[in-house]
Design a protein around this motif. Sequence first.
Motif, PDB file in Angstrom:
ATOM      1  N   GLN A 148       0.838  -1.200   0.000  1.00 18.23           N
ATOM      2  CA  GLN A 148       0.000   0.000   0.000  1.00 18.23           C
ATOM      3  C   GLN A 148       0.871   1.247   0.000  1.00 18.23           C
ATOM      4  N   ARG A 149       1.922   1.249   0.819  1.00 23.81           N
ATOM      5  CA  ARG A 149       2.835   2.405   0.873  1.00 23.81           C
ATOM      6  C   ARG A 149       3.516   2.623  -0.479  1.00 23.81           C
ATOM      7  N   ALA A 150       3.976   1.535  -1.090  1.00 24.57           N
ATOM      8  CA  ALA A 150       4.659   1.639  -2.383  1.00 24.57           C
ATOM      9  C   ALA A 150       3.725   2.200  -3.452  1.00 24.57           C
ATOM     10  N   ILE A 151       2.488   1.748  -3.454  1.00 31.11           N
ATOM     11  CA  ILE A 151       1.510   2.226  -4.435  1.00 31.11           C
ATOM     12  C   ILE A 151       1.223   3.706  -4.215  1.00 31.11           C
ATOM     13  N   LEU A 152       1.014   4.084  -2.962  1.00 30.86           N
ATOM     14  CA  LEU A 152       0.716   5.491  -2.660  1.00 30.86           C
ATOM     15  C   LEU A 152       1.888   6.404  -3.014  1.00 30.86           C
ATOM     16  N   GLU A 153       3.115   5.952  -2.759  1.00 31.39           N
ATOM     17  CA  GLU A 153       4.284   6.758  -3.121  1.00 31.39           C
ATOM     18  C   GLU A 153       4.343   6.963  -4.628  1.00 31.39           C
ATOM     19  N   LYS A 154       4.051   5.926  -5.383  1.00 26.68           N
ATOM     20  CA  LYS A 154       4.073   6.032  -6.846  1.00 26.68           C
ATOM     21  C   LYS A 154       2.993   6.989  -7.337  1.00 26.68           C
ATOM     22  N   VAL A 155       1.788   6.839  -6.814  1.00 20.53           N
ATOM     23  CA  VAL A 155       0.667   7.670  -7.257  1.00 20.53           C
ATOM     24  C   VAL A 155       0.887   9.133  -6.868  1.00 20.53           C
ATOM     25  N   CYS A 156       1.433   9.380  -5.691  1.00 15.22           N
ATOM     26  CA  CYS A 156       1.648  10.762  -5.251  1.00 15.22           C
ATOM     27  C   CYS A 156       2.671  11.481  -6.122  1.00 15.22           C
ATOM     28  N   GLY A 157       3.507  10.730  -6.826  1.00 12.33           N
ATOM     29  CA  GLY A 157       4.508  11.334  -7.690  1.00 12.33           C
ATOM     30  C   GLY A 157       3.986  11.680  -9.078  1.00 12.33           C
ATOM     31  N   LEU A 158       2.745  11.342  -9.365  1.00 10.46           N
ATOM     32  CA  LEU A 158       2.185  11.604 -10.690  1.00 10.46           C
ATOM     33  C   LEU A 158       1.493  12.962 -10.733  1.00 10.46           C
ATOM     34  N   ASP A 159       1.658  13.640 -11.850  1.00  6.33           N
ATOM     35  CA  ASP A 159       0.978  14.915 -12.009  1.00  6.33           C
ATOM     36  C   ASP A 159      -0.415  14.667 -12.596  1.00  6.33           C
ATOM     37  N   PRO A 160      -1.306  15.633 -12.481  1.00  6.21           N
ATOM     38  CA  PRO A 160      -2.682  15.448 -12.973  1.00  6.21           C
ATOM     39  C   PRO A 160      -2.773  15.091 -14.454  1.00  6.21           C
ATOM     40  N   LEU A 161      -1.850  15.581 -15.259  1.00  2.00           N
ATOM     41  CA  LEU A 161      -1.871  15.274 -16.684  1.00  2.00           C
ATOM     42  C   LEU A 161      -1.649  13.777 -16.930  1.00  2.00           C
ATOM     43  N   ARG A 162      -0.740  13.180 -16.195  1.00  2.00           N
ATOM     44  CA  ARG A 162      -0.458  11.745 -16.346  1.00  2.00           C
ATOM     45  C   ARG A 162      -1.624  10.899 -15.810  1.00  2.00           C
ATOM     46  N   ILE A 163      -2.199  11.314 -14.711  1.00  2.00           N
ATOM     47  CA  ILE A 163      -3.354  10.593 -14.170  1.00  2.00           C
ATOM     48  C   ILE A 163      -4.517  10.681 -15.151  1.00  2.00           C
ATOM     49  N   SER A 164      -4.721  11.855 -15.717  1.00  2.00           N
ATOM     50  CA  SER A 164      -5.772  12.048 -16.708  1.00  2.00           C
ATOM     51  C   SER A 164      -5.553  11.144 -17.923  1.00  2.00           C
ATOM     52  N   ALA A 165      -4.309  11.017 -18.369  1.00  2.00           N
ATOM     53  CA  ALA A 165      -3.995  10.158 -19.510  1.00  2.00           C
ATOM     54  C   ALA A 165      -4.347   8.711 -19.205  1.00  2.00           C
ATOM     55  N   CYS A 166      -4.073   8.270 -17.977  1.00  2.00           N
ATOM     56  CA  CYS A 166      -4.396   6.889 -17.589  1.00  2.00           C
ATOM     57  C   CYS A 166      -5.906   6.663 -17.566  1.00  2.00           C
ATOM     58  N   PHE A 167      -6.650   7.618 -17.051  1.00  2.00           N
ATOM     59  CA  PHE A 167      -8.108   7.479 -17.045  1.00  2.00           C
ATOM     60  C   PHE A 167      -8.663   7.482 -18.468  1.00  2.00           C
ATOM     61  N   ARG A 168      -8.073   8.285 -19.333  1.00  2.00           N
ATOM     62  CA  ARG A 168      -8.509   8.318 -20.730  1.00  2.00           C
ATOM     63  C   ARG A 168      -8.248   6.956 -21.385  1.00  2.00           C
ATOM     64  N   LEU A 169      -7.072   6.386 -21.136  1.00  2.00           N
ATOM     65  CA  LEU A 169      -6.743   5.068 -21.682  1.00  2.00           C
ATOM     66  C   LEU A 169      -7.675   3.991 -21.140  1.00  2.00           C
ATOM     67  N   LEU A 170      -8.010   4.097 -19.869  1.00  2.00           N
ATOM     68  CA  LEU A 170      -8.931   3.141 -19.262  1.00  2.00           C
ATOM     69  C   LEU A 170     -10.315   3.248 -19.900  1.00  2.00           C
ATOM     70  N   GLY A 171     -10.758   4.466 -20.153  1.00  2.00           N
ATOM     71  CA  GLY A 171     -12.039   4.677 -20.827  1.00  2.00           C
ATOM     72  C   GLY A 171     -12.029   4.128 -22.246  1.00  2.00           C
ATOM     73  N   ASP A 172     -10.907   4.328 -22.940  1.00  2.00           N
ATOM     74  CA  ASP A 172     -10.783   3.786 -24.307  1.00  2.00           C
ATOM     75  C   ASP A 172     -10.847   2.265 -24.299  1.00  2.00           C
ATOM     76  N   ALA A 173     -10.182   1.653 -23.329  1.00  2.00           N
ATOM     77  CA  ALA A 173     -10.201   0.190 -23.225  1.00  2.00           C
ATOM     78  C   ALA A 173     -11.607  -0.299 -22.917  1.00  2.00           C
ATOM     79  N   ASP A 174     -12.296   0.382 -22.031  1.00  2.00           N
ATOM     80  CA  ASP A 174     -13.668   0.002 -21.680  1.00  2.00           C
ATOM     81  C   ASP A 174     -14.570   0.084 -22.907  1.00  2.00           C
ATOM     82  N   ALA A 175     -14.447   1.164 -23.657  1.00  2.00           N
ATOM     83  CA  ALA A 175     -15.263   1.334 -24.859  1.00  2.00           C
ATOM     84  C   ALA A 175     -14.942   0.257 -25.897  1.00  2.00           C
TER      85      ALA A 175
END
Length: 75
Positions: free
Chosen positions: A11-38
């Motif tokens: 859990q700590r390792a995951i949170l450290e990784k996520v906290c290092g991401l900027d909103p643009l990168r997180i947004s890109a991942c959500f966009r990719l996830l939406g594309d995969a779902d579609a």
Amino acid sequence: PNFASEPEYRQRAILEKVCGLDPLRISACFRLLGDADASLKGLAPQFSATETLERTVLLMCAAVRPGRTMAASAP
């Protein structure tokens, strides 16, 4: 996987990784996830389920890779 059921060290390792991401990168991942779902639901250009999963994982890895610009990692 259920985040709460993961061991504390993971859990700590995951949170450290996520906290290092900027909103643009997180947004890109959500966009990719939406594309995969579609794609899996037949609403976007389709690949097989295996190809969709593989493509999504590889593109997400590229999107969050440190030192890369978002323009270089966009599909």
